[in-house]
Every structure is written in structure tokens, then in C-alpha cells.
Design a protein around this motif. Structure first.
Motif, PDB file in Angstrom:
ATOM      1  N   ALA A  12       0.832  -1.210   0.000  1.00 43.07           N
ATOM      2  CA  ALA A  12       0.000   0.000   0.000  1.00 43.07           C
ATOM      3  C   ALA A  12       0.862   1.253   0.000  1.00 43.07           C
ATOM      4  O   ALA A  12       0.563   2.230  -0.690  1.00 43.07           O
ATOM      5  CB  ALA A  12      -0.937  -0.009   1.205  1.00 43.07           C
ATOM      6  N   ARG A  13       1.958   1.239   0.760  1.00 42.71           N
ATOM      7  CA  ARG A  13       2.866   2.392   0.773  1.00 42.71           C
ATOM      8  C   ARG A  13       3.496   2.607  -0.598  1.00 42.71           C
ATOM      9  O   ARG A  13       3.656   3.742  -1.042  1.00 42.71           O
ATOM     10  CB  ARG A  13       3.942   2.212   1.833  1.00 42.71           C
ATOM     11  N   HIS A  14       3.859   1.544  -1.276  1.00 43.22           N
ATOM     12  CA  HIS A  14       4.428   1.667  -2.624  1.00 43.22           C
ATOM     13  C   HIS A  14       3.385   2.172  -3.617  1.00 43.22           C
ATOM     14  O   HIS A  14       3.686   2.988  -4.485  1.00 43.22           O
ATOM     15  CB  HIS A  14       5.013   0.339  -3.103  1.00 43.22           C
ATOM     16  N   ASP A  19       1.853   7.170  -9.461  1.00 45.05           N
ATOM     17  CA  ASP A  19       0.889   8.160  -9.961  1.00 45.05           C
ATOM     18  C   ASP A  19      -0.460   7.532 -10.296  1.00 45.05           C
ATOM     19  O   ASP A  19      -1.511   8.100 -10.007  1.00 45.05           O
ATOM     20  CB  ASP A  19       1.447   8.874 -11.195  1.00 45.05           C
ATOM     21  N   SER A  20      -0.438   6.354 -10.896  1.00 44.26           N
ATOM     22  CA  SER A  20      -1.687   5.736 -11.324  1.00 44.26           C
ATOM     23  C   SER A  20      -2.526   5.189 -10.156  1.00 44.26           C
ATOM     24  O   SER A  20      -3.720   4.963 -10.312  1.00 44.26           O
ATOM     25  CB  SER A  20      -1.410   4.629 -12.337  1.00 44.26           C
ATOM     26  N   TRP A  21      -1.931   4.984  -8.998  1.00 39.87           N
ATOM     27  CA  TRP A  21      -2.646   4.437  -7.844  1.00 39.87           C
ATOM     28  C   TRP A  21      -2.886   5.456  -6.739  1.00 39.87           C
ATOM     29  O   TRP A  21      -3.735   5.243  -5.866  1.00 39.87           O
ATOM     30  CB  TRP A  21      -1.858   3.265  -7.243  1.00 39.87           C
ATOM     31  N   ALA A  22      -2.149   6.542  -6.728  1.00 41.19           N
ATOM     32  CA  ALA A  22      -2.170   7.471  -5.593  1.00 41.19           C
ATOM     33  C   ALA A  22      -3.574   7.979  -5.272  1.00 41.19           C
ATOM     34  O   ALA A  22      -3.986   7.991  -4.100  1.00 41.19           O
ATOM     35  CB  ALA A  22      -1.216   8.633  -5.843  1.00 41.19           C
ATOM     36  N   HIS A  23      -4.328   8.394  -6.277  1.00 46.08           N
ATOM     37  CA  HIS A  23      -5.651   8.967  -6.032  1.00 46.08           C
ATOM     38  C   HIS A  23      -6.588   7.939  -5.382  1.00 46.08           C
ATOM     39  O   HIS A  23      -7.268   8.236  -4.386  1.00 46.08           O
ATOM     40  CB  HIS A  23      -6.253   9.505  -7.332  1.00 46.08           C
ATOM     41  N   ALA A  24      -6.613   6.744  -5.923  1.00 51.76           N
ATOM     42  CA  ALA A  24      -7.474   5.690  -5.360  1.00 51.76           C
ATOM     43  C   ALA A  24      -7.043   5.323  -3.938  1.00 51.76           C
ATOM     44  O   ALA A  24      -7.899   5.102  -3.060  1.00 51.76           O
ATOM     45  CB  ALA A  24      -7.454   4.453  -6.253  1.00 51.76           C
ATOM     46  N   MET A  25      -5.740   5.286  -3.692  1.00 51.94           N
ATOM     47  CA  MET A  25      -5.247   4.959  -2.352  1.00 51.94           C
ATOM     48  C   MET A  25      -5.621   6.057  -1.357  1.00 51.94           C
ATOM     49  O   MET A  25      -6.050   5.761  -0.235  1.00 51.94           O
ATOM     50  CB  MET A  25      -3.729   4.752  -2.377  1.00 51.94           C
ATOM     51  N   HIS A  26      -5.487   7.307  -1.761  1.00 53.00           N
ATOM     52  CA  HIS A  26      -5.862   8.428  -0.886  1.00 53.00           C
ATOM     53  C   HIS A  26      -7.356   8.364  -0.547  1.00 53.00           C
ATOM     54  O   HIS A  26      -7.734   8.568   0.615  1.00 53.00           O
ATOM     55  CB  HIS A  26      -5.521   9.770  -1.541  1.00 53.00           C
TER      56      HIS A  26
END
Length: 133
Positions: A12-14, A19-26
Motif C-alpha cells: 500500500a505504501r508503494h 501516480d496511477s494508484w495514488a488517487h485511489a489509495m488516498h
């Protein structure tokens, strides 16, 4: 198990850095943390609050979000990715580090866990030389 949990937190930290995952993770982390006030209610946290059917899954998601955001920082473990920086004196690591802007990366393959013990690292630059027998 705790090994699977630590790998999930590391993943999850990675993903947060991609860029492609950051928004969904946030969004997922914010959603999990938004449930904390509801779970705690207005009183002291108790095990009775976790007995409410919708609270336990929400509490576990919030706990996971807290782990990703801070919790414990990654530690050394066999199989983990590491960076190797040069010490004083000539040697393979120093030459490799000079070629790669100060540090090289690899995988920790042997370490007994003691703070002052030696460790073996398979450097990424040596992967091409690895042969499976």
C-alpha cells in the motif's frame, strides 16, 4: 498473519507513490479514517463498540489506514529491498555506488537480525550473473 499484514502495508505504501494508484489509495485511506469518529461514538472505546456488527470491519480498515500512514516503519528482513551506501575504503560496493550516484539497491539474502552483524545483499547489478541450477 503478521507477515501478510506487513507485506500488505508495504504494498500500500508503494502504491501511494505510484501516480496511477495514488488517487485511489488516498480515497480509500480517507474513507477508512472517516469512520473513526462513528466507531468511537461519544464515549471511551470499548470492546462493546466492536461487537456492533458494522464497527469491527470499519475499525480494522481504520487500523490498516493508520498502519499505512505511519505505524511502524519498515524494518530489515531477509527478502526485503535495501539500499547499500559505501563506507570508507575501496571495494565492490564503493565502485558500484560511484557508478550509481552514491548508493546501490538489492535484496537482503542473509542476516541474523543482530544490529552489529554482517548481512549479505544480492545487488541488482549482479542479477544478470545469477544462474539457477
Amino acid at each position: 498473519s503478521s507477515a501478510v499484514a506487513s507485506e500488505a502495508v508495504s504494498l500500500a505504501r508503494h502504491l501511494l507513490l505510484c501516480d496511477s494508484w495514488a488517487h485511489a489509495m488516498h480515497r480509500a485511506i480517507c474513507a477508512a479514517l472517516a469512520e473513526v469518529p462513528r466507531i468511537l461514538g461519544s464515549g471511551e472505546p470499548t470492546d462493546e463498540l466492536l461487537c456492533i456488527p458494522c464497527n469491527l470491519p470499519a475499525a480494522l480498515c481504520a487500523l490498516g489506514a493508520f498502519c499505512v500512514l505511519g505505524g511502524s516503519l519498515p524494518t530489515l528482513f531477509v527478502g526485503g529491498r535495501v539500499s547499500v551506501a559505501p563506507q570508507s575504503g575501496p571495494g565492490d560496493v564503493e565502485r558500484a555506488a560511484a557508478e550509481h550516484s552514491g548508493s546501490v539497491h538489492g535484496v537482503l539474502i542473509k542476516w541474523d537480525g543482530a544490529e552489529d552483524s554482517e548481512a549479505s545483499v544480492l545487488l541488482d547489478s549482479h542479477l544478470a550473473e545469477l544462474h539457477i541450477i
